[in-house]
Design a protein around this motif. Structure first.
Motif, PDB file in Angstrom:
ATOM      1  N   ARG A  51       1.020  -1.260  -0.130  1.00  0.00           N
ATOM      2  CA  ARG A  51      -0.065   0.084   0.107  1.00  0.00           C
ATOM      3  C   ARG A  51       0.891   1.386  -0.068  1.00  0.00           C
ATOM      4  NH1 ARG A  51      -4.421  -1.799   4.580  1.00  0.00           N
ATOM      5  NH2 ARG A  51      -5.815  -3.040   3.159  1.00  0.00           N
ATOM      6  N   GLN A  52       2.108   1.232   0.897  1.00  0.00           N
ATOM      7  CA  GLN A  52       2.762   2.176   0.761  1.00  0.00           C
ATOM      8  C   GLN A  52       3.369   2.567  -0.404  1.00  0.00           C
ATOM      9  OE1 GLN A  52       2.826   4.247   3.599  1.00  0.00           O
ATOM     10  NE2 GLN A  52       4.343   5.833   2.209  1.00  0.00           N
ATOM     11  N   TYR A  53       4.142   1.404  -0.886  1.00  0.00           N
ATOM     12  CA  TYR A  53       4.847   1.713  -2.322  1.00  0.00           C
ATOM     13  C   TYR A  53       3.687   2.077  -3.213  1.00  0.00           C
ATOM     14  CZ  TYR A  53       9.148  -0.407  -0.747  1.00  0.00           C
ATOM     15  OH  TYR A  53      10.174  -0.851  -0.012  1.00  0.00           O
ATOM     16  N   PHE A  54       2.489   1.599  -3.267  1.00  0.00           N
ATOM     17  CA  PHE A  54       1.581   1.760  -4.296  1.00  0.00           C
ATOM     18  C   PHE A  54       1.082   3.536  -4.278  1.00  0.00           C
ATOM     19  CE2 PHE A  54      -2.845   2.561  -5.738  1.00  0.00           C
ATOM     20  CZ  PHE A  54      -2.922   2.163  -6.994  1.00  0.00           C
ATOM     21  N   LYS A  55       1.059   3.848  -2.932  1.00  0.00           N
ATOM     22  CA  LYS A  55       0.748   5.286  -2.605  1.00  0.00           C
ATOM     23  C   LYS A  55       1.928   6.204  -3.059  1.00  0.00           C
ATOM     24  CE  LYS A  55      -0.418   8.586   1.095  1.00  0.00           C
ATOM     25  NZ  LYS A  55      -0.700   8.661   2.643  1.00  0.00           N
ATOM     26  N   ASN A  56       3.214   5.764  -2.943  1.00  0.00           N
ATOM     27  CA  ASN A  56       4.300   6.633  -3.231  1.00  0.00           C
ATOM     28  C   ASN A  56       4.478   6.385  -4.879  1.00  0.00           C
ATOM     29  OD1 ASN A  56       5.014   7.184  -0.455  1.00  0.00           O
ATOM     30  ND2 ASN A  56       6.481   5.463  -0.433  1.00  0.00           N
ATOM     31  N   GLU A  57       4.229   5.625  -5.392  1.00  0.00           N
ATOM     32  CA  GLU A  57       4.358   5.397  -6.881  1.00  0.00           C
ATOM     33  C   GLU A  57       3.151   6.210  -7.504  1.00  0.00           C
ATOM     34  OE1 GLU A  57       3.543   1.947  -9.292  1.00  0.00           O
ATOM     35  OE2 GLU A  57       5.654   1.495  -9.314  1.00  0.00           O
ATOM     36  N   THR A  58       1.923   6.014  -7.107  1.00  0.00           N
ATOM     37  CA  THR A  58       0.940   6.602  -7.492  1.00  0.00           C
ATOM     38  C   THR A  58       1.196   8.219  -7.591  1.00  0.00           C
ATOM     39  OG1 THR A  58      -0.434   5.039  -6.936  1.00  0.00           O
ATOM     40  CG2 THR A  58      -1.577   7.132  -7.410  1.00  0.00           C
ATOM     41  N   GLN A  59       1.667   8.767  -6.331  1.00  0.00           N
ATOM     42  CA  GLN A  59       1.945  10.101  -5.937  1.00  0.00           C
ATOM     43  C   GLN A  59       3.106  10.492  -7.052  1.00  0.00           C
ATOM     44  OE1 GLN A  59       3.128  10.826  -2.119  1.00  0.00           O
ATOM     45  NE2 GLN A  59       3.280  13.225  -2.350  1.00  0.00           N
ATOM     46  N   GLN A  60       4.324   9.824  -7.219  1.00  0.00           N
ATOM     47  CA  GLN A  60       5.147  10.071  -8.020  1.00  0.00           C
ATOM     48  C   GLN A  60       4.521  10.011  -9.454  1.00  0.00           C
ATOM     49  OE1 GLN A  60       8.499   7.632  -7.713  1.00  0.00           O
ATOM     50  NE2 GLN A  60       9.918   8.684  -9.092  1.00  0.00           N
ATOM     51  N   GLN A  61       3.770   9.235  -9.655  1.00  0.00           N
ATOM     52  CA  GLN A  61       3.186   9.237 -11.268  1.00  0.00           C
ATOM     53  C   GLN A  61       2.451  10.555 -11.467  1.00  0.00           C
ATOM     54  OE1 GLN A  61       1.196   5.763 -11.710  1.00  0.00           O
ATOM     55  NE2 GLN A  61       2.983   4.239 -12.076  1.00  0.00           N
ATOM     56  N   ASN A  62       1.715  10.899 -10.352  1.00  0.00           N
ATOM     57  CA  ASN A  62       0.789  12.187 -10.415  1.00  0.00           C
ATOM     58  C   ASN A  62       1.645  13.332 -10.543  1.00  0.00           C
ATOM     59  OD1 ASN A  62      -1.354  10.637 -10.245  1.00  0.00           O
ATOM     60  ND2 ASN A  62      -1.758  10.734  -7.925  1.00  0.00           N
ATOM     61  N   GLU A  63       2.738  13.340  -9.870  1.00  0.00           N
ATOM     62  CA  GLU A  63       3.687  14.705  -9.723  1.00  0.00           C
ATOM     63  C   GLU A  63       4.364  14.551 -11.377  1.00  0.00           C
ATOM     64  OE1 GLU A  63       6.419  13.955  -6.460  1.00  0.00           O
ATOM     65  OE2 GLU A  63       4.909  14.714  -4.849  1.00  0.00           O
ATOM     66  N   THR A  64       4.666  13.252 -11.721  1.00  0.00           N
ATOM     67  CA  THR A  64       5.405  13.443 -13.006  1.00  0.00           C
ATOM     68  C   THR A  64       4.432  13.859 -14.241  1.00  0.00           C
ATOM     69  OG1 THR A  64       7.144  11.514 -12.422  1.00  0.00           O
ATOM     70  CG2 THR A  64       6.622  11.979 -14.589  1.00  0.00           C
ATOM     71  N   GLN A  65       3.176  13.234 -13.967  1.00  0.00           N
ATOM     72  CA  GLN A  65       2.199  13.806 -15.215  1.00  0.00           C
ATOM     73  C   GLN A  65       1.938  15.303 -14.748  1.00  0.00           C
ATOM     74  OE1 GLN A  65      -1.270  11.726 -14.544  1.00  0.00           O
ATOM     75  NE2 GLN A  65      -2.587  12.755 -16.398  1.00  0.00           N
ATOM     76  N   GLN A  66       1.781  15.949 -13.592  1.00  0.00           N
ATOM     77  CA  GLN A  66       1.663  17.115 -13.423  1.00  0.00           C
ATOM     78  C   GLN A  66       2.709  18.004 -14.039  1.00  0.00           C
ATOM     79  OE1 GLN A  66       0.674  18.265  -9.452  1.00  0.00           O
ATOM     80  NE2 GLN A  66       0.355  20.468  -9.912  1.00  0.00           N
ATOM     81  N   GLN A  67       4.070  17.549 -13.603  1.00  0.00           N
ATOM     82  CA  GLN A  67       5.224  18.138 -14.244  1.00  0.00           C
ATOM     83  C   GLN A  67       5.110  17.961 -15.980  1.00  0.00           C
ATOM     84  OE1 GLN A  67       8.659  16.216 -12.720  1.00  0.00           O
ATOM     85  NE2 GLN A  67       8.344  17.147 -10.615  1.00  0.00           N
ATOM     86  N   ASN A  68       4.784  17.044 -16.431  1.00  0.00           N
ATOM     87  CA  ASN A  68       4.816  16.693 -17.782  1.00  0.00           C
ATOM     88  C   ASN A  68       3.648  17.844 -18.230  1.00  0.00           C
ATOM     89  OD1 ASN A  68       6.749  14.877 -17.988  1.00  0.00           O
ATOM     90  ND2 ASN A  68       5.297  13.214 -17.862  1.00  0.00           N
ATOM     91  N   GLU A  69       2.484  17.899 -17.793  1.00  0.00           N
ATOM     92  CA  GLU A  69       1.445  18.910 -18.096  1.00  0.00           C
ATOM     93  C   GLU A  69       1.854  20.079 -18.138  1.00  0.00           C
ATOM     94  OE1 GLU A  69      -2.047  17.997 -15.835  1.00  0.00           O
ATOM     95  OE2 GLU A  69      -2.474  15.997 -16.870  1.00  0.00           O
ATOM     96  N   THR A  70       2.470  20.558 -17.052  1.00  0.00           N
ATOM     97  CA  THR A  70       3.050  21.937 -16.774  1.00  0.00           C
ATOM     98  C   THR A  70       4.104  22.194 -17.930  1.00  0.00           C
ATOM     99  OG1 THR A  70       2.686  22.025 -14.350  1.00  0.00           O
ATOM    100  CG2 THR A  70       4.095  23.716 -15.080  1.00  0.00           C
ATOM    101  N   GLN A  71       5.052  21.161 -18.194  1.00  0.00           N
ATOM    102  CA  GLN A  71       6.041  21.480 -19.124  1.00  0.00           C
ATOM    103  C   GLN A  71       5.241  21.739 -20.525  1.00  0.00           C
ATOM    104  OE1 GLN A  71       8.902  18.627 -19.285  1.00  0.00           O
ATOM    105  NE2 GLN A  71       9.968  19.459 -20.851  1.00  0.00           N
ATOM    106  N   GLN A  72       4.385  20.987 -20.673  1.00  0.00           N
ATOM    107  CA  GLN A  72       3.611  20.949 -21.898  1.00  0.00           C
ATOM    108  C   GLN A  72       2.911  22.409 -22.052  1.00  0.00           C
ATOM    109  OE1 GLN A  72       0.856  17.684 -22.827  1.00  0.00           O
ATOM    110  NE2 GLN A  72       0.486  18.442 -24.895  1.00  0.00           N
ATOM    111  N   GLN A  73       2.182  22.809 -20.960  1.00  0.00           N
ATOM    112  CA  GLN A  73       1.605  24.081 -21.137  1.00  0.00           C
ATOM    113  C   GLN A  73       2.582  25.264 -21.300  1.00  0.00           C
ATOM    114  OE1 GLN A  73      -0.573  24.264 -17.384  1.00  0.00           O
ATOM    115  NE2 GLN A  73      -2.163  23.099 -17.838  1.00  0.00           N
ATOM    116  N   ASN A  74       3.943  25.000 -20.629  1.00  0.00           N
ATOM    117  CA  ASN A  74       4.713  26.133 -20.939  1.00  0.00           C
ATOM    118  C   ASN A  74       5.100  26.136 -22.305  1.00  0.00           C
ATOM    119  OD1 ASN A  74       4.733  27.067 -18.117  1.00  0.00           O
ATOM    120  ND2 ASN A  74       6.354  25.320 -17.424  1.00  0.00           N
TER     121      ASN A  74
END
Length: 218
Positions: A51-74
């Motif tokens: 559960r902890q690894y899944f949470k961390n991985e999901t959070q990391q994926q969300n952050e990566t996705q958000q960064q990608n979206e931010t970069q794409q927006q920029n």
């Protein structure tokens, strides 16, 4: 199945994912598992770790996705700004070209009108010179006609001492011819005066009438 253990599918359903992802987390982090009745099960400690690894991985994926979206927006914003700058620059260049073309056309029109004005002024100067010459000729003709008229008058009006003698000595035909010649000269003199007056009026009207080129400079 014991309440203290969960199968991979049960945990995947609980976390809203699939068995493949749970298996990958287990293999990647070497999480201990058990096999009961040919089924892989997970104890509470293993479930908590997953559960902890899944949470961390999901959070990391969300952050990566958000960064990608931010970069794409920029990048999109930068592309839009670059495109807008290019369009603005192109509009400025087009406007500058149009202004330059309009200025060139205006200069060409002004030069044409100026040439017309110079030509008209030259014509008026020539007309004025002609009028002055005509005036001098008219003056000279008037003086000649006046002198000739005075001479004819002298012939027509003799002194008291010689009047009777001249009348008696001149034939009537000669007196009649003289009168006719005097009348013809007077008519010619009147015609010249009228012609001179008409020429002066014509030149005066030509010089005082406003022209199109004059209005253009206003």
């Amino acid at each position: 199945m014991s309440k203290n253990v969960k199968t991979i599918k049960e945990l995947a359903d609980e976390l809203g994912t699939n068995k493949t992802r749970i298996s990958r987390i287990i293999n990647k982090n070497s999480i201990p598992t058990q096999k009961i009745k040919n089924k892989i099960v997970l104890e509470d400690n293993s479930v908590s770790l997953i559960r902890q690894y899944f949470k961390n991985e999901t959070q990391q994926q969300n952050e990566t996705q958000q960064q990608n979206e931010t970069q794409q927006q920029n990048e999109t914003q930068q592309q839009n700004e670059t495109q807008q700058q290019n369009e603005t620059q192109q509009q400025n260049e087009t406007q500058q070209q149009n202004e330059t073309q309009q200025q060139n056309e205006t200069v060409s029109i002004l030069r044409t009108e100026l040439d017309k004005a110079h030509s008209h002024i030259e014509k008026l100067s020539n007309l004025l010179d002609q009028q002055q010459r005509l005036a001098l000729q008219d003056k000279k003709l008037l003086e000649e006609y006046k002198a000739e008229n005075d001479s004819l008058k002298a012939l027509k009006m003799p002194t008291a001492d010689t009047k009777e003698e001249q009348v008696n000595s001149q034939p009537k035909e000669e007196v009649k011819a003289l009168k006719f010649e005097i009348r013809a000269l007077q008519e010619e003199l009147n015609k010249q005066k009228i012609h001179s007056q008409e020429e002066r009026e014509k030149l005066k009207a030509e010089l005082t009438t406003p022209k199109k080129w004059y209005q253009f400079w206003k």
